[in-house]
Enzyme design. Structure first.
Site, PDB file in Angstrom:
ATOM      1  CB  CYS A 117     -13.247 -29.076 -17.944  1.00  0.00           C
ATOM      2  SG  CYS A 117     -11.566 -28.516 -17.554  1.00  0.00           S
ATOM      3  CB  CYS A 119     -10.541 -24.473 -19.299  1.00  0.00           C
ATOM      4  SG  CYS A 119     -11.045 -25.795 -20.397  1.00  0.00           S
ATOM      5  CB  CYS A 127      -8.821 -26.817 -15.909  1.00  0.00           C
ATOM      6  SG  CYS A 127      -8.334 -26.816 -17.643  1.00  0.00           S
ATOM      7  CE  LYS A 199      -6.942 -32.068 -21.140  1.00  0.00           C
ATOM      8  NZ  LYS A 199      -8.205 -31.392 -20.858  1.00  0.00           N
ATOM      9  NE  ARG A 221      -5.832 -26.042 -20.424  1.00  0.00           N
ATOM     10  CZ  ARG A 221      -6.545 -24.905 -20.322  1.00  0.00           C
ATOM     11  NH1 ARG A 221      -6.429 -24.145 -19.264  1.00  0.00           N
ATOM     12  NH2 ARG A 221      -7.362 -24.551 -21.307  1.00  0.00           N
ATOM     13  CE  LYS A 252      -7.783 -33.482 -24.862  1.00  0.00           C
ATOM     14  NZ  LYS A 252      -8.461 -32.545 -24.051  1.00  0.00           N
ATOM     15  CB  SER A 278      -8.565 -29.476 -31.930  1.00  0.00           C
ATOM     16  OG  SER A 278      -7.600 -29.072 -30.969  1.00  0.00           O
ATOM     17  CE1 TYR A 317     -13.455 -31.706 -32.057  1.00  0.00           C
ATOM     18  CE2 TYR A 317     -11.232 -32.616 -32.016  1.00  0.00           C
ATOM     19  CZ  TYR A 317     -12.258 -31.941 -31.390  1.00  0.00           C
ATOM     20  OH  TYR A 317     -12.103 -31.506 -30.100  1.00  0.00           O
TER      21      TYR A 317
HETATM   22  C1  PBG Z   1     -10.728 -29.143 -21.389  1.00  0.00           C
HETATM   23  C2  PBG Z   1     -10.525 -29.818 -22.705  1.00  0.00           C
HETATM   24  C3  PBG Z   1      -9.585 -29.494 -23.681  1.00  0.00           C
HETATM   25  C4  PBG Z   1      -9.775 -30.400 -24.725  1.00  0.00           C
HETATM   26  C5  PBG Z   1     -10.812 -31.228 -24.364  1.00  0.00           C
HETATM   27  N1  PBG Z   1     -11.252 -30.872 -23.090  1.00  0.00           N
HETATM   28  C6  PBG Z   1      -8.629 -28.374 -23.744  1.00  0.00           C
HETATM   29  C7  PBG Z   1      -7.481 -28.302 -22.825  1.00  0.00           C
HETATM   30  O1  PBG Z   1      -7.211 -29.174 -22.011  1.00  0.00           O
HETATM   31  O2  PBG Z   1      -6.793 -27.277 -22.915  1.00  0.00           O
HETATM   32  C8  PBG Z   1      -8.986 -30.434 -25.997  1.00  0.00           C
HETATM   33  C9  PBG Z   1      -9.603 -31.194 -27.112  1.00  0.00           C
HETATM   34  C10 PBG Z   1      -8.988 -30.981 -28.439  1.00  0.00           C
HETATM   35  O3  PBG Z   1      -7.922 -30.350 -28.603  1.00  0.00           O
HETATM   36  O4  PBG Z   1      -9.589 -31.476 -29.400  1.00  0.00           O
HETATM   37  N2  PBG Z   1     -12.066 -28.785 -21.210  1.00  0.00           N
END
Ligand code: PBG
Length: 326
Positions: A117, A119, A127, A199, A221, A252, A278, A317
């Site tokens: 990615c 970002c 992104c 996603k 986004r 996700k 996260s 995690y």
């Molecule tokens: C983009 C990416 C994101 C996450 C994983 N890959 C952030 C987004 O889409 O803003 C989020 C993962 C998480 O929140 O644990 N590179």
């Protein structure tokens, strides 16, 4: 009176394990690892207790720690030394992920997956490549097809560095097919693609954006990630990625989207991955800190539920903590 039916017969200690339908194993889990080119020492991530950004020199040690818990697979994220408009450090041969993966793949037995990615690498935190008036016009954000060619370069650079699998996360139309073609052209036919296929544009990514320094500087986004209101759309997104050659299909976030995990499991034969993101992690820690929840019990139940819904692989995690407990 007729006797009641007695489902409790199968809940005694002797038989519970025999009739258990779902089990977690360390081999289901993938630990996200953050490698940071801007630091010489490990830096804890405040909103994700137990996780750190590590310098490239510590990447091997960090992955060894993960492997010692029984978790074999890692997902590598990078924080580059500098950012620019197009995110050029994302495909640099001496980029942070490329350097880290090179060492990890040579010196450990870990299965190394990379997040593909832009970002973390663009100044604006989106992104991909911005559309001309994106900074002033809220209806615009990133240009699809130009971004896609950059994702091809990133994926190939990761494979050259030694990545075992690449995971494009940008929700760019056609990215899976383009990356498959680019990898094949460069002799990486054997490298599988785990697509972030469904996603969502989720508020649960907040702590990650601190961790990887990838928050958008303006806007959000919503023009590329999926609307949380939609599930049939997930079916269409995933079908496209399958047609384009994705090997593993990811949903996700995980817990708030178990209906989507279940749908993808039922409708497709490919392995299904779920990303316990996260925010899902931070919430449990915050509540446990206050003594409101039992951290390990809730973590275990969360991952078990994600599996029960149909995930084969879980990015989380919690991977190390749970693997050690198993
Ligand atoms: C983009 C990416 C994101 C996450 C994983 N890959 C952030 C987004 O889409 O803003 C989020 C993962 C998480 O929140 O644990 N590179």
């Amino acid at each position: 009176m007729k006797q009641p039916r007695r489902p409790r017969r199968l809940r005694t200690d002797g038989i519970r394990p025999l009739v258990q339908e779902t089990a977690l194993s360390a081999s289901d889990l993938i630990t996200p690892v953050f490698v940071d080119a801007t630091t010489e020492k490990r830096r804890p991530i405040g909103s994700m207790p137990g996780h750190e950004r590590v310098p490239v020199d510590d990447a091997v040690a960090r992955v060894e720690e993960v492997n010692e818990t029984g978790v074999e697979a890692v997902m590598i994220f990078g924080v580059p030394g500098s950012k620019d408009e197009r995110g050029t450090r994302a495909w640099a041969e001496d980029g942070v992920v490329q350097r880290a993966v090179n060492r990890i793949s040579r010196r450990t037995d870990a299965y190394v997956i990379t997040d593909v990615c832009l970002c973390e690498y663009t100044e604006h935190g989106h992104c991909g490549v911005l559309e001309p008036d994106a900074k002033t016009d809220p209806h615009l954000t990133i240009e699809n097809d130009e971004t896609r060619t950059l994702l091809e370069r990133i994926a190939v650079s990761h494979a050259k560095a030694g990545a075992d699998m690449v995971a494009p996360s940008g929700m760019i139309d056609g990215m899976v097919g383009a990356i498959r073609g680019a990898l094949d052209d460069e002799g990486f036919e054997h490298v599988p693609i785990m697509s972030y296929a469904a996603k969502y544009e989720s508020a649960f990514y907040g702590p990650f954006r601190d961790a990887a320094d990838g928050a958008p500087a303006f806007g959000d986004r919503r023009h590329y990630q999926m609307d949380p209101a939609n599930t049939r759309e997930a079916g269409r997104e995933v079908a496209l990625d399958v047609a384009e050659g994705a090997d593993v299909l990811m949903v996700k976030p995980a817990l708030p989207y178990l209906d989507v995990v279940s749908r993808v499991r039922r409708e497709f034969d490919h392995p299904v991955a779920a990303y316990n993101v996260s925010g899902e992690y931070a919430m449990v820690h915050a509540a446990a800190d206050r003594g409101w929840l039992d951290l390990e019990a809730v973590a275990h139940e969360s991952l078990l539920s994600i599996k029960r819904a149909g995930a084969d692989l879980i990015l989380t995690y919690f991977a190390e903590d749970i693997a050690e407990r198993l």
